[in-house]
Scaffold this motif. Structure first.
Motif, mmCIF file in Angstrom:
data_model
loop_
_atom_site.group_PDB
_atom_site.id
_atom_site.type_symbol
_atom_site.label_atom_id
_atom_site.label_comp_id
_atom_site.label_asym_id
_atom_site.label_seq_id
_atom_site.Cartn_x
_atom_site.Cartn_y
_atom_site.Cartn_z
ATOM 1 N N VAL A 24 0.864 -1.182 0.000
ATOM 2 C CA VAL A 24 0.000 0.000 0.000
ATOM 3 C C VAL A 24 0.899 1.229 0.000
ATOM 4 C CG1 VAL A 24 -1.832 -1.194 1.270
ATOM 5 C CG2 VAL A 24 -0.140 0.163 2.522
ATOM 6 N N ASN A 25 0.348 2.344 -0.496
ATOM 7 C CA ASN A 25 1.092 3.608 -0.425
ATOM 8 C C ASN A 25 0.135 4.765 -0.170
ATOM 9 O OD1 ASN A 25 -0.136 4.155 -2.881
ATOM 10 N ND2 ASN A 25 1.726 3.981 -4.100
ATOM 11 N N HIS A 26 0.664 5.993 -0.244
ATOM 12 C CA HIS A 26 -0.126 7.181 0.070
ATOM 13 C C HIS A 26 -1.286 7.392 -0.895
ATOM 14 C CE1 HIS A 26 2.917 8.311 -2.892
ATOM 15 N NE2 HIS A 26 2.080 9.230 -3.291
ATOM 16 N N ILE A 33 -4.548 3.452 7.804
ATOM 17 C CA ILE A 33 -4.191 2.088 7.399
ATOM 18 C C ILE A 33 -2.676 1.943 7.319
ATOM 19 C CG2 ILE A 33 -4.288 0.420 5.503
ATOM 20 C CD1 ILE A 33 -6.863 0.571 7.064
ATOM 21 N N ARG A 34 -2.025 2.924 6.712
ATOM 22 C CA ARG A 34 -0.569 2.827 6.514
ATOM 23 C C ARG A 34 0.166 2.700 7.837
ATOM 24 N NH1 ARG A 34 -1.338 7.414 3.306
ATOM 25 N NH2 ARG A 34 0.220 8.600 4.473
ATOM 26 N N GLU A 35 -0.258 3.462 8.835
ATOM 27 C CA GLU A 35 0.467 3.442 10.104
ATOM 28 C C GLU A 35 0.304 2.122 10.849
ATOM 29 O OE1 GLU A 35 -1.075 6.726 12.247
ATOM 30 O OE2 GLU A 35 -3.030 5.807 12.689
ATOM 31 N N LEU A 94 -4.039 -7.812 12.022
ATOM 32 C CA LEU A 94 -5.134 -7.308 11.196
ATOM 33 C C LEU A 94 -5.699 -8.459 10.372
ATOM 34 C CD1 LEU A 94 -3.463 -4.063 9.793
ATOM 35 C CD2 LEU A 94 -5.337 -4.128 11.437
ATOM 36 N N LYS A 95 -6.973 -8.369 10.060
ATOM 37 C CA LYS A 95 -7.565 -9.334 9.150
ATOM 38 C C LYS A 95 -7.205 -8.956 7.714
ATOM 39 C CE LYS A 95 -11.550 -10.208 12.161
ATOM 40 N NZ LYS A 95 -13.036 -10.098 12.277
ATOM 41 N N PRO A 101 -8.629 -4.124 0.508
ATOM 42 C CA PRO A 101 -9.201 -3.059 -0.332
ATOM 43 C C PRO A 101 -8.205 -1.968 -0.721
ATOM 44 C CG PRO A 101 -10.671 -3.588 1.483
ATOM 45 C CD PRO A 101 -9.378 -4.292 1.762
ATOM 46 N N TYR A 102 -7.116 -1.843 0.031
ATOM 47 C CA TYR A 102 -6.138 -0.784 -0.219
ATOM 48 C C TYR A 102 -4.872 -1.309 -0.899
ATOM 49 C CZ TYR A 102 -9.199 1.175 3.317
ATOM 50 O OH TYR A 102 -10.303 1.590 4.014
#
Length: 444
Positions: A24-26, A33-35, A94-95, A101-102
């Motif tokens: 994932v990215n910005h 989510i990223r953190e 996390l599931k 989705p990301y």
């Protein structure tokens, strides 16, 4: 967006070793989510080891920054990306459905292209920023230290570093400042040149001031003074760069020392007025001062900009510079994309060539075995009284027959079975003229 998310959920089956990138990215995920899927640098060795143990991955590297978390890997298994996603979720508690989705996923040449674009700063929040290359090198080093970096992934990362260097030197992708802080420091360098004898005063302690201080420090500015409402708030910033801390009321008495002044506070009223600057200029014996007011509303009274020997830039002035430079970077990015595309083909050519390595080695080993066998017999003939000429004739004749026997037998079989593509392949492999037409010895 819907089509992108739909594509992200597709997992293609593989039956041979392939390269993957998954992450994932910005652009694909919010910071919330990223953190949650950031990998701590001091636990990277543990993470890479766990990834390799829990998934059918034989090579792996993890790139983890504030703007992206990406896993690059090689695997011969079917659906290895599913296993990697499952491990990623378990590692961060996390599931997989919370991440998927990301998620974006690339294979083979798309994975290669993605890594090259990342290395060149084309996938960054700030187009062309150079920091990502250093972060990639750290990811490469961590994977090497962990023993998860094999021949193909290692070669890919080295190729990415080489391409990034090529793009930096042959385009203007990184030559123009595109952040307010970077633009401010770049203008200061244009005015002053050598930064080492200079003193910079930073008013405020926020993110922009920290970034400007970082740029000044990297250009070896002589001394940094951080002026802030509270000393405690400025302490972490000052400690990073060996800066001195003063409070806002002390600014007028220290202002004459400032060759460069950059201000960014949330004050509703100006912090620096014309009178204080006039007194500072007098104390400086009219030596110029470079000032950047990044604050909105402004920290420095506008009248200061009309004073002689004062170079005052506002955030709007810098925005013009940034937009002009962004356009320059976009043009350079188009050139960089062309370079990257050519280099993707180059790497994929090398990757495809690895499929022949085993065959070439086996062919050479077989030929070497025949050579040793025939040479032993030829030397034995000499020991038993045969002349060297007889032994050499035997060597040449027998070696040629043994090396050609199997290929000729297979070519005859191919011709009988109508496998003409093998005949054509042999002509290419052995650099032969086309001669597969039947010969009519009785003439036409």
């Amino acid at each position: 967006m819907t089509s992108m998310l739909k594509q992200n959920t597709l997992f293609t089956q593989t039956s041979r070793a392939m390269l993957f990138s998954l992450g994932v990215n910005h652009k694909s995920a919010p910071v919330g989510i990223r953190e949650r899927i950031v990998f701590a640098p001091d636990r990277m060795d543990e993470a890479l080891g766990g990834l390799q143990r829990a998934t059918p991955v034989d090579e792996a590297a993890i790139l983890s920054t504030c703007n992206r978390t990406e896993i690059y890997f090689r695997s011969e298994a079917s659906h290895p990306d599913r296993k990697v996603l499952q491990w990623l979720g378990e590692y961060h508690r996390l599931k997989p459905d919370e991440i998927q989705p990301y998620l974006y996923r690339h294979t083979q040449d798309d994975a290669v292209r993605h890594l090259l674009r990342v290395a060149c700063g084309l996938d960054s929040l700030v187009l062309g920023e150079p920091q990502i290359l250093g972060q990639l090198k750290e990811a490469y080093q961590s994977a090497g230290n962990s023993g998860t970096l094999g021949r193909q992934l290692g070669r890919l990362f080295q190729h990415a570093f080489s391409v990034a260097k090529n793009v930096r030197t042959s385009t203007a992708i990184g030559s123009s400042p595109v952040s307010v802080a970077f633009a401010a420091v770049s203008l200061a360098r244009q005015i002053w040149g050598d930064m080492r004898p200079l003193t910079a005063m930073m008013i405020g302690a926020g993110e922009t001031i920290e970034l400007a201080a970082r740029h000044l420090h990297s250009h070896q500015v002589g001394h940094i003074i951080v002026a802030n409402r509270t000393v405690e708030r400025a302490r972490p910033l000052a400690d990073q760069f060996g800066a001195e801390i003063i409070t806002l009321p002390a600014i007028p008495s220290r202002l004459p020392e400032a060759d460069i002044l950059i201000s960014s506070t949330a004050s509703p009223l100006p912090i620096l007025g014309k009178g204080a600057v006039e007194r500072a200029l007098k104390a400086r014996k009219r030596r110029p001062m470079f000032m950047v007011d990044i604050a909105v509303p402004r920290d420095i009274e506008p009248e200061v900009g009309s004073m002689e020997n004062i170079y005052l830039y506002t955030v709007d002035d810098l925005e013009d510079v940034i937009q002009e430079n962004l356009q320059s970077r976009r043009e350079a990015a188009r050139q960089a994309e062309e370079i990257i595309e050519a280099q993707v083909h180059s790497f994929m050519g090398w990757l495809r060539a690895q499929n022949a390595v085993g065959t070439i080695r086996a062919f050479r080993d077989k030929a070497h075995g025949v050579q040793i066998e025939v040479l032993d017999k030829a030397l034995g003939m000499i020991e038993h009284g045969k002349t060297p000429e007889e032994a050499l004739t035997f060597l040449a004749h027998t070696l040629t027959n043994k090396l050609l026997h199997d290929p000729c037998h297979r070519l005859n079989e191919s011709a009988r079975d109508g496998k003409l593509h093998l005949i054509e392949a042999a002509q290419t492999l052995f650099d032969l003229p086309g001669s597969d037409k039947p010969t009519d010895k009785f003439g036409s």
